[in-house]
Design an enzyme around this catalytic site. Structure first.
Site, PDB file in Angstrom:
ATOM      1  N   LYS A 176       7.869 -13.280   1.208  1.00 33.58           N
ATOM      2  CA  LYS A 176       8.949 -13.258   0.217  1.00 33.58           C
ATOM      3  C   LYS A 176       8.697 -12.262  -0.910  1.00 33.58           C
ATOM      4  O   LYS A 176       9.610 -11.625  -1.394  1.00 33.58           O
ATOM      5  CB  LYS A 176       9.198 -14.641  -0.363  1.00 33.58           C
ATOM      6  CG  LYS A 176       7.994 -15.250  -1.037  1.00 33.58           C
ATOM      7  CD  LYS A 176       8.294 -16.649  -1.542  1.00 33.58           C
ATOM      8  CE  LYS A 176       7.015 -17.341  -1.971  1.00 33.58           C
ATOM      9  NZ  LYS A 176       6.069 -17.586  -0.866  1.00 33.58           N
ATOM     10  N   LYS A 221      12.807 -15.979  -3.945  1.00 33.31           N
ATOM     11  CA  LYS A 221      13.637 -16.521  -2.860  1.00 33.31           C
ATOM     12  C   LYS A 221      15.122 -16.382  -3.180  1.00 33.31           C
ATOM     13  O   LYS A 221      15.932 -16.070  -2.314  1.00 33.31           O
ATOM     14  CB  LYS A 221      13.272 -17.981  -2.621  1.00 33.31           C
ATOM     15  CG  LYS A 221      11.865 -18.126  -2.044  1.00 33.31           C
ATOM     16  CD  LYS A 221      11.396 -19.565  -2.109  1.00 33.31           C
ATOM     17  CE  LYS A 221       9.972 -19.723  -1.624  1.00 33.31           C
ATOM     18  NZ  LYS A 221       9.415 -21.041  -1.985  1.00 33.31           N
ATOM     19  N   GLY A 224      -0.364 -18.395   9.383  1.00 30.25           N
ATOM     20  CA  GLY A 224      -0.821 -17.706  10.589  1.00 30.25           C
ATOM     21  C   GLY A 224      -1.415 -18.675  11.596  1.00 30.25           C
ATOM     22  O   GLY A 224      -1.128 -18.601  12.798  1.00 30.25           O
ATOM     23  N   GLY A 277      -4.160 -17.246   7.722  1.00 26.91           N
ATOM     24  CA  GLY A 277      -4.226 -18.298   6.714  1.00 26.91           C
ATOM     25  C   GLY A 277      -3.480 -19.512   7.237  1.00 26.91           C
ATOM     26  O   GLY A 277      -3.390 -19.730   8.452  1.00 26.91           O
ATOM     27  N   GLU A 313      13.302 -15.303   8.442  1.00 26.22           N
ATOM     28  CA  GLU A 313      13.791 -16.657   8.130  1.00 26.22           C
ATOM     29  C   GLU A 313      12.777 -17.444   7.289  1.00 26.22           C
ATOM     30  O   GLU A 313      13.151 -18.205   6.387  1.00 26.22           O
ATOM     31  CB  GLU A 313      14.072 -17.400   9.443  1.00 26.22           C
ATOM     32  CG  GLU A 313      14.648 -18.781   9.305  1.00 26.22           C
ATOM     33  CD  GLU A 313      16.051 -18.796   8.729  1.00 26.22           C
ATOM     34  OE1 GLU A 313      17.004 -18.479   9.435  1.00 26.22           O
ATOM     35  OE2 GLU A 313      16.209 -19.109   7.537  1.00 26.22           O
ATOM     36  N   GLY A 373       4.448 -25.191   3.951  1.00 22.10           N
ATOM     37  CA  GLY A 373       3.569 -25.939   4.848  1.00 22.10           C
ATOM     38  C   GLY A 373       3.324 -25.184   6.136  1.00 22.10           C
ATOM     39  O   GLY A 373       4.144 -24.377   6.562  1.00 22.10           O
ATOM     40  N   GLU A 392      -1.164 -24.905  -6.587  1.00 18.50           N
ATOM     41  CA  GLU A 392      -2.397 -24.145  -6.552  1.00 18.50           C
ATOM     42  C   GLU A 392      -3.160 -24.302  -7.864  1.00 18.50           C
ATOM     43  O   GLU A 392      -2.617 -24.775  -8.859  1.00 18.50           O
ATOM     44  CB  GLU A 392      -2.070 -22.678  -6.297  1.00 18.50           C
ATOM     45  CG  GLU A 392      -1.467 -22.487  -4.908  1.00 18.50           C
ATOM     46  CD  GLU A 392      -1.094 -21.061  -4.622  1.00 18.50           C
ATOM     47  OE1 GLU A 392      -1.953 -20.186  -4.780  1.00 18.50           O
ATOM     48  OE2 GLU A 392       0.062 -20.818  -4.231  1.00 18.50           O
TER      49      GLU A 392
END
EC number: 1.1.1.3
Lengths: 425, 425
Positions: free
Chosen positions: B104, B204, B15, B12, B128, B301, B189
């Site tokens: 996450k 998070k 990736g 996606g 990270e 991003g 979204e």
């Protein structure tokens, strides 16, 4: 469970902080680092001086006692200065000891020698505390952002000057009063030269630029200007332009060389660095993948600096446990040229006092035009019937062209004084 | 020179970013990480989909092909979601492969299982990118600040809601318009629930709290409230109080348990988090040694997230080179209780519409007094002859007391509406 024995070189503010923090965190060290930590020796100059809360028998004024003690595997150098720190660090590394240092003066000049020696001996030489005190910046640059091509690093890396500029901005103080207040509060030293002239910030920006750009930058390469000439009037103009004045350490990696300098700059209020107040520090980084990032915190002080030192020490302890000391060494594998400062381009804010007579502005504009300096903004204020204050803001122009233009301006009789020259970020 | 072969699970946005960044940095990887990096396989669901710039022969939809390939030593999981990601990560770790993940959702629920499995197999499990995108925060917490007792971690860790709140604050938009604009720009979204209701931020903050406090905190422990009820009127009051409204993930390590929640808060303009604008993220940390620190940057991003993933991958490559994979594993060695949310103390801003008649304020004050809620500020504005808007700001009070007080307020006939309840930082 292993015990790792360490020596501390120097028991000033940072050394004391490191010692206290080791005691305070003794219990958790085993859980987070995998080994106990024990301070075996502390090198001091004056054995007679009374030191509250430190066991007297740990003190020594004999470096050989530490160097030749094979039980000591980590040396924490927090005495500062070039010598004897350099010799001791090199000897420790050659003896197979890991070294953690907070010594910006030394690293900004001789970092490569220390890192090369560490690599040769496969030991760690870590120095997170040398830049921006407690703020994690060296490890983030070397590891977290390692996949980035970093083009810019800009920092407020001197707390003293940021405190002074904050007081000037928020309370309308002039430079001398703000400096005095900083000295009273212990934020500025009796001789504030290294801070207010940008030398301290220059050392830090040299270290950061080296790591960010993978190419050696030393203090000598950094053009430094201080904040002593900033006036309340300049601060007021900055406000009018929706900006604040900050002492910035600026490094750019450009196609034709590294640009690196420290000078006061007007920076727009919306920029994250603009809201860094008081004695706080911050480092702003631009990388091609991460985009903009900023690291903010305490740039100095007993415990913030000790926090950074101890983060490194814990890493060394982990590396010893895993037999992988020296896993991150010098990352300067490029040999990029440093751009001559005259070739760097900046925008300028120029404030001058001129005679209030016809043709002055035309004469000034002509001089700028002759030296390829484009003007974007002119503000004129009449301070007296026969005099006016003229503020000119330029486009990005080469430093050398600006210097030549300023020389030529001085020849114009109707210009009484060039009061300020401040760059714009 | 070694070559390290990696597999990417998921192609996606992130990736693709990781794949591109590996190609882009192929030349420097050897110099900074000590080995070449080669993408050997990419796991995708749809083999038929055309993917610009990716070699078709790398694609596979067969996980076993990756799992059973002994040449692949690093698996980069960027597909997200609980399953099949969890099974694949566990299988990879059990097979002795190192895993880097940006997941996450999974880590906020099952992080400890993954970390324990990594530790058992002495491989790396790094993540990270799972918190705050490109911003280095996990490694700084685990390493740089490891000597600190961290008492507080507060973050703007959702870019969508920060963008919406920025538009509402700076351009006077209402929530619906700002959300629509965020959707048009791709910041939100089509179904924005996870963002605007604080669920994404909650995951998070659970991960960060676990690491900062060395004790397991999972998403289930996090009290979450979103920003859908924030109005332009609240924003205006915030301004009047020299504050801004931000969706904050807040975690405190207190003597009687960990407090953890996500909700909109009014925060003073001088606070460094207040100036974090648009879709930027930032995490503010308070430690006993480092004092205040903040980490700022892009929370999402393609490339910012890929930057974080690749920072981890480079670390794994170094660890493979030095034979020290697994050197930093789970740091949750404590088992601290999570405080029931009702016991958490907060300051409140309460805005209500009341009948403009004698005795209303007295009745309200009495209800608050009965529920141990101290009032610090009252602002009354007459919106119409027969109605008034009343704003009450409280001292720090227990959440359960405030909830009871609000119930009792609803019983007062002259209170027409409780329009907003916003906490103050």
């Amino acid at each position: 469970m292993n015990t790792i024995k360490v020596a501390i070189l120097g028991l000033g503010t940072v050394g004391t902080g490191v010692y206290k923090l080791i005691q305070k965190r003794a219990d958790v060290m085993e859980r987070t680092a995998g080994a106990k930590l024990e301070v075996k020796k502390i090198l001091v100059r004056n054995m007679q001086k009374k030191r509250e809360g430190v066991e007297q028998e740990l003190l020594t004024d004999n470096w050989k006692e530490i160097l030749e003690d094979d039980e000591i595997s980590v040396v924490i150098e927090v005495m500062g200065g070039l010598e004897p720190a350099k010799t001791m660090i090199l000897e420790a590394l050659e003896a197979g000891k890991n070294v953690v240092s907070a010594n910006k003066d030394l690293i900004a000049e001789e970092g490569h020698v220390l890192l090369d020696t560490a690599q040769k001996n496969q030991v760690d030489f870590l120095f997170e505390a040398a830049v921006a005190g407690g703020i994690p910046i060296i490890r983030p640059l070397k590891q977290c952002l390692a996949a980035n091509d970093i083009s810019e690093i800009v920092g407020i890396v001197n707390g003293t000057t940021n405190y002074i500029l904050t007081k000037m901005t928020e309370e309308g103080m002039d430079f001398a009063d703000a400096l005095k207040k900083a000295q009273e509060l212990g934020f500025a030293e009796a001789d504030p030269t290294a801070d207010v002239e940008g030398l301290d910030a220059g050392r830090k920006v040299a270290i950061m630029a080296s790591i960010a750009f993978h190419s050696r930058v030393v203090f000598f390469n950094v053009h430094t200007e201080g904040i002593t000439k900033i006036t309340a009037r300049d601060i007021a103009y900055a406000k009018e332009f929706d900006s604040v004045i900050k002492l910035l350490g600026v490094a750019h990696n450009t196609e034709n060389g590294i640009e690196v300098g420290v000078y006061p700059m007007m920076i727009r209020k919306e920029h994250p660095l603009a809201s860094v107040r008081d004695s706080f520090n911050a480092v702003f980084v631009h990388g091609d993948a991460v985009d903009d990032a900023m690291f903010y915190g305490r740039g100095a002080g007993e415990f913030p600096t000790a926090s950074a030192v101890m983060g490194d020490v814990i890493d060394v302890v982990r590396n010893i446990g895993y037999g992988c000391t020296g896993r991150i060494s010098c990352t300067c594998y490029k040999d990029l040229p440093i751009k001559e400062f005259g070739q760097v381009k900046n925008k300028f804010f120029i404030r001058m006092q001129v005679a209030n007579e016809p043709g002055v502005l035309a004469a000034i504009a002509e001089v700028f035009g002759d030296h390829k300096v484009s003007i974007t903004r002119v503000v004129q204020e009449h301070s007296a019937p026969e005099a006016a204050e003229l503020v000119i803001v330029t486009e990005r122009v080469k430093e050398c062209n600006m210097q030549e233009a300023l020389k030529a301006l001085m020849e114009i009789p109707s210009i009484q004084e060039i009061s300020s020259i401040i760059r714009e970020y």
